[in-house]
Motif scaffolding. Structure first.
Motif, PDB file in Angstrom:
ATOM      1  N   GLY A  26       0.762  -1.083   0.025  1.00 41.47           N
ATOM      2  CA  GLY A  26       0.017   0.232  -0.049  1.00 41.47           C
ATOM      3  C   GLY A  26       0.747   1.123  -0.123  1.00 41.47           C
ATOM      4  O   GLY A  26       2.117   1.277  -0.269  1.00 41.47           O
ATOM      5  N   GLY A  27       0.231   2.440   0.259  1.00 42.37           N
ATOM      6  CA  GLY A  27       1.099   3.521   0.255  1.00 42.37           C
ATOM      7  C   GLY A  27       1.096   4.027   1.824  1.00 42.37           C
ATOM      8  O   GLY A  27       1.270   3.411   2.457  1.00 42.37           O
ATOM      9  N   ARG A  28       1.063   5.609   1.904  1.00 45.53           N
ATOM     10  CA  ARG A  28       1.225   6.055   3.146  1.00 45.53           C
ATOM     11  C   ARG A  28       0.043   6.328   3.981  1.00 45.53           C
ATOM     12  O   ARG A  28       0.008   6.754   5.127  1.00 45.53           O
ATOM     13  N   ARG A  29      -1.144   5.995   3.496  1.00 46.81           N
ATOM     14  CA  ARG A  29      -2.401   5.950   4.275  1.00 46.81           C
ATOM     15  C   ARG A  29      -3.232   4.739   3.818  1.00 46.81           C
ATOM     16  O   ARG A  29      -3.254   4.234   2.738  1.00 46.81           O
ATOM     17  N   LEU A  30      -4.227   4.454   4.714  1.00 41.30           N
ATOM     18  CA  LEU A  30      -5.000   3.534   4.528  1.00 41.30           C
ATOM     19  C   LEU A  30      -6.499   3.807   4.514  1.00 41.30           C
ATOM     20  O   LEU A  30      -6.942   3.924   5.884  1.00 41.30           O
ATOM     21  N   ASN A 203      -7.112  12.353  -6.687  1.00 42.04           N
ATOM     22  CA  ASN A 203      -5.569  12.479  -6.080  1.00 42.04           C
ATOM     23  C   ASN A 203      -5.624  14.055  -5.459  1.00 42.04           C
ATOM     24  O   ASN A 203      -5.015  14.396  -4.491  1.00 42.04           O
ATOM     25  N   LYS A 204      -6.445  14.813  -6.083  1.00 45.04           N
ATOM     26  CA  LYS A 204      -6.325  16.416  -5.567  1.00 45.04           C
ATOM     27  C   LYS A 204      -6.911  16.422  -4.528  1.00 45.04           C
ATOM     28  O   LYS A 204      -6.635  17.283  -3.572  1.00 45.04           O
ATOM     29  N   LEU A 205      -8.200  15.907  -4.231  1.00 46.12           N
ATOM     30  CA  LEU A 205      -8.718  15.646  -2.873  1.00 46.12           C
ATOM     31  C   LEU A 205      -7.792  15.120  -1.872  1.00 46.12           C
ATOM     32  O   LEU A 205      -7.822  15.688  -0.556  1.00 46.12           O
ATOM     33  N   SER A 206      -7.442  14.257  -2.156  1.00 43.65           N
ATOM     34  CA  SER A 206      -6.431  13.579  -1.278  1.00 43.65           C
ATOM     35  C   SER A 206      -5.152  14.635  -0.623  1.00 43.65           C
ATOM     36  O   SER A 206      -4.965  14.588   0.564  1.00 43.65           O
ATOM     37  N   VAL A 207      -4.797  15.341  -1.651  1.00 43.73           N
ATOM     38  CA  VAL A 207      -3.879  16.258  -1.215  1.00 43.73           C
ATOM     39  C   VAL A 207      -4.284  17.291  -0.294  1.00 43.73           C
ATOM     40  O   VAL A 207      -3.824  17.681   0.832  1.00 43.73           O
ATOM     41  N   MET A 208      -5.475  17.678  -0.774  1.00 44.57           N
ATOM     42  CA  MET A 208      -6.296  18.712   0.242  1.00 44.57           C
ATOM     43  C   MET A 208      -6.211  18.192   1.506  1.00 44.57           C
ATOM     44  O   MET A 208      -6.340  18.739   2.583  1.00 44.57           O
ATOM     45  N   LEU A 209      -6.728  16.730   1.691  1.00 46.78           N
ATOM     46  CA  LEU A 209      -6.935  16.237   3.092  1.00 46.78           C
ATOM     47  C   LEU A 209      -5.753  16.209   3.766  1.00 46.78           C
ATOM     48  O   LEU A 209      -5.659  16.327   4.862  1.00 46.78           O
ATOM     49  N   GLU A 210      -4.785  15.805   3.186  1.00 49.99           N
ATOM     50  CA  GLU A 210      -3.195  15.593   3.719  1.00 49.99           C
ATOM     51  C   GLU A 210      -2.734  16.936   4.143  1.00 49.99           C
ATOM     52  O   GLU A 210      -2.055  17.298   5.351  1.00 49.99           O
ATOM     53  N   LEU A 211      -3.060  18.084   3.339  1.00 47.19           N
ATOM     54  CA  LEU A 211      -2.462  19.385   3.916  1.00 47.19           C
ATOM     55  C   LEU A 211      -3.218  19.785   4.872  1.00 47.19           C
ATOM     56  O   LEU A 211      -2.666  20.579   6.058  1.00 47.19           O
ATOM     57  N   GLN A 212      -4.590  19.520   5.044  1.00 46.16           N
ATOM     58  CA  GLN A 212      -5.264  19.931   6.102  1.00 46.16           C
ATOM     59  C   GLN A 212      -4.815  19.286   7.600  1.00 46.16           C
ATOM     60  O   GLN A 212      -4.852  19.880   8.466  1.00 46.16           O
ATOM     61  N   ALA A 213      -4.365  18.131   7.460  1.00 44.16           N
ATOM     62  CA  ALA A 213      -3.798  17.345   8.519  1.00 44.16           C
ATOM     63  C   ALA A 213      -2.390  17.969   9.104  1.00 44.16           C
ATOM     64  O   ALA A 213      -2.146  17.942  10.374  1.00 44.16           O
ATOM     65  N   ALA A 243       8.435  18.157   7.280  1.00 45.06           N
ATOM     66  CA  ALA A 243       7.333  18.339   6.397  1.00 45.06           C
ATOM     67  C   ALA A 243       7.655  18.359   4.620  1.00 45.06           C
ATOM     68  O   ALA A 243       7.310  17.930   3.787  1.00 45.06           O
ATOM     69  N   ALA A 244       9.080  19.106   4.510  1.00 41.87           N
ATOM     70  CA  ALA A 244       9.384  19.092   3.295  1.00 41.87           C
ATOM     71  C   ALA A 244       9.982  17.789   2.686  1.00 41.87           C
ATOM     72  O   ALA A 244      10.018  17.634   1.510  1.00 41.87           O
ATOM     73  N   ALA A 245      10.621  17.253   3.625  1.00 41.18           N
ATOM     74  CA  ALA A 245      11.409  15.788   3.281  1.00 41.18           C
ATOM     75  C   ALA A 245      10.487  14.887   2.628  1.00 41.18           C
ATOM     76  O   ALA A 245      10.773  14.162   1.920  1.00 41.18           O
ATOM     77  N   ILE A 246       9.104  15.022   3.052  1.00 39.84           N
ATOM     78  CA  ILE A 246       8.232  14.000   2.599  1.00 39.84           C
ATOM     79  C   ILE A 246       7.219  14.584   1.982  1.00 39.84           C
ATOM     80  O   ILE A 246       6.026  13.906   1.348  1.00 39.84           O
ATOM     81  N   GLY A 247       7.455  15.558   0.998  1.00 49.84           N
ATOM     82  CA  GLY A 247       6.653  16.061   0.085  1.00 49.84           C
ATOM     83  C   GLY A 247       6.401  15.206  -1.163  1.00 49.84           C
ATOM     84  O   GLY A 247       7.619  14.766  -1.370  1.00 49.84           O
ATOM     85  N   ASP A 248       5.435  14.876  -2.046  1.00 52.82           N
ATOM     86  CA  ASP A 248       5.548  14.266  -2.889  1.00 52.82           C
ATOM     87  C   ASP A 248       6.618  14.478  -4.264  1.00 52.82           C
ATOM     88  O   ASP A 248       7.078  13.559  -4.608  1.00 52.82           O
ATOM     89  N   ASP A 249       6.551  15.900  -4.209  1.00 46.70           N
ATOM     90  CA  ASP A 249       7.880  16.217  -5.382  1.00 46.70           C
ATOM     91  C   ASP A 249       9.109  15.700  -4.991  1.00 46.70           C
ATOM     92  O   ASP A 249       9.661  15.021  -6.051  1.00 46.70           O
ATOM     93  N   PHE A 264       0.204  13.282  -7.382  1.00 51.25           N
ATOM     94  CA  PHE A 264       0.631  13.734  -5.893  1.00 51.25           C
ATOM     95  C   PHE A 264      -0.570  13.224  -5.058  1.00 51.25           C
ATOM     96  O   PHE A 264      -1.837  13.411  -5.272  1.00 51.25           O
ATOM     97  N   THR A 265      -0.539  12.784  -4.070  1.00 50.74           N
ATOM     98  CA  THR A 265      -1.299  12.417  -2.891  1.00 50.74           C
ATOM     99  C   THR A 265      -1.432  13.094  -1.701  1.00 50.74           C
ATOM    100  O   THR A 265      -2.313  13.346  -0.864  1.00 50.74           O
ATOM    101  N   HIS A 266      -0.276  13.592  -1.399  1.00 43.68           N
ATOM    102  CA  HIS A 266      -0.012  14.425  -0.013  1.00 43.68           C
ATOM    103  C   HIS A 266       0.413  15.897  -0.193  1.00 43.68           C
ATOM    104  O   HIS A 266       0.625  16.491   0.838  1.00 43.68           O
ATOM    105  N   GLY A 267       0.777  16.225  -1.394  1.00 46.02           N
ATOM    106  CA  GLY A 267       1.237  17.698  -1.381  1.00 46.02           C
ATOM    107  C   GLY A 267       2.696  17.940  -1.769  1.00 46.02           C
ATOM    108  O   GLY A 267       3.397  17.019  -1.366  1.00 46.02           O
TER     109      GLY A 267
END
Length: 296
Positions: A26-30, A203-213, A243-249, A264-267
């Motif tokens: 899997g990825g980084r979220r379940l 994926n864009k919605l996932s990014v919004m969710l992760e950035l809110q967290a 935070a910068a180290a685990i950015g998708d890019d 991208f799923t986390h931003g």
């Protein structure tokens, strides 16, 4: 971070002595699939309304959603936290997130429901399925628990170049942020809406969710610093570095040499730093509405 000698949370399950069978890729979220009939009639507009009003304006999202995801009943094999320093640190950080969110929920005349945090080694079984350590820490809304293999902290330092105890605390606070989203009904609505969209749009919605967290993690850091003076000089820099180290890019570039924004799923690193900073500088949940932001 001034964490030694402080209260430790009782909401810790130490499963490091247990052996888990099976595996998970899997990825980084379940995420967990929503039960049929739960919150299905709200689209993206509904998400914006829920996030915009939030519980901090005195509105109960459960009423708006007419029910939300219910925790999956499981038989727990709970063990006391061992006396090693890393597990004590985790228990202290979790306790401090409890203090912050209890206060904020109480200010809204609501009661905060504390999540559990499961410490495991290698593999673990959750209400969201089996997971491996390689996927990193995650939150499972099905049982409302945060899952963490302590070896990730070494990865954070050695693999991602983000050392420091406050970098580790940021990771825990981010996963607790997903718990807040579950309590508010935000995660459920995002998962429902995402199932109707293309992969790129989802994926864009996932990014919004992760950035809110990330923003919620920043809010915790605000209160840890201003209300309880936990932070040392340089702690915020450790969190921003993590935070910068685990950015998708950055992760994609390190892994393949290519960056694919639609995946991208986390931003991005910049976005993750920006939204943590928003929470930390304001301590205001209203600033964390990534779903209504003109720019992420």
């Amino acid at each position: 971070m001034k964490w030694r000698g402080r209260r430790q949370s009782d909401n810790i399950e130490d499963r490091r002595q247990q052996t888990s069978a099976g595996g998970y890729r899997g990825g980084r979220r379940l995420p967990v699939r929503l039960p049929k009939g739960r919150g299905g009639r709200f689209g993206l507009v509904g998400i914006l309304i829920i996030v915009g009003v939030s519980l901090f304006l005195g509105v109960d999202p459960a009423v708006l959603l007419q029910g939300g995801m219910q925790p999956v009943s499981q038989v727990e094999n709970r063990q006391p936290v061992q006396g090693d320093e890393p597990s004590q640190f985790v228990a202290v950080v979790l306790a401090d997130t409890e203090d912050t969110w209890h206060t904020l929920f109480a200010n809204a005349q609501r009661q905060y429901e504390e999540p559990k945090l499961v410490i495991f080694s290698d593999t673990v079984n959750s209400a969201c399925g089996y997971a491996q350590s390689a996927m990193g820490p995650f939150y499972c809304p099905g049982d409302r628990k945060v899952y963490l293999d302590l070896s990730f902290f070494q990865d954070l330092k050695n693999r991602f170049g983000a050392p420091g105890d406050f970098a580790q605390a940021y990771v825990i606070a981010h996963e607790v942020g997903h718990h807040i989203q579950t309590l508010l009904g935000i995660s459920q609505q995002v998962n429902k809406q995402r199932s109707k969209l293309s992969k790129a749009e989802g994926n864009k919605l996932s990014v919004m969710l992760e950035l809110q967290a990330d923003c919620f993690a920043g809010i915790w850091a605000y209160y840890a610093d201003n209300a309880r003076q936990l932070l040392d000089a340089g702690d915020v820099g450790e969190a921003l570095n993590a935070a910068a180290a685990i950015g998708d890019d950055r992760l994609q570039h390190q892994g393949t040499g290519r960056v694919v924004p639609d995946s991208f799923t986390h931003g991005t690193s910049r976005q993750r730093v920006r939204w943590f900073t928003k929470g930390f500088e304001t301590g205001n949940v209203d600033t964390c509405n990534t779903f209504a932001a003109a720019e992420l």
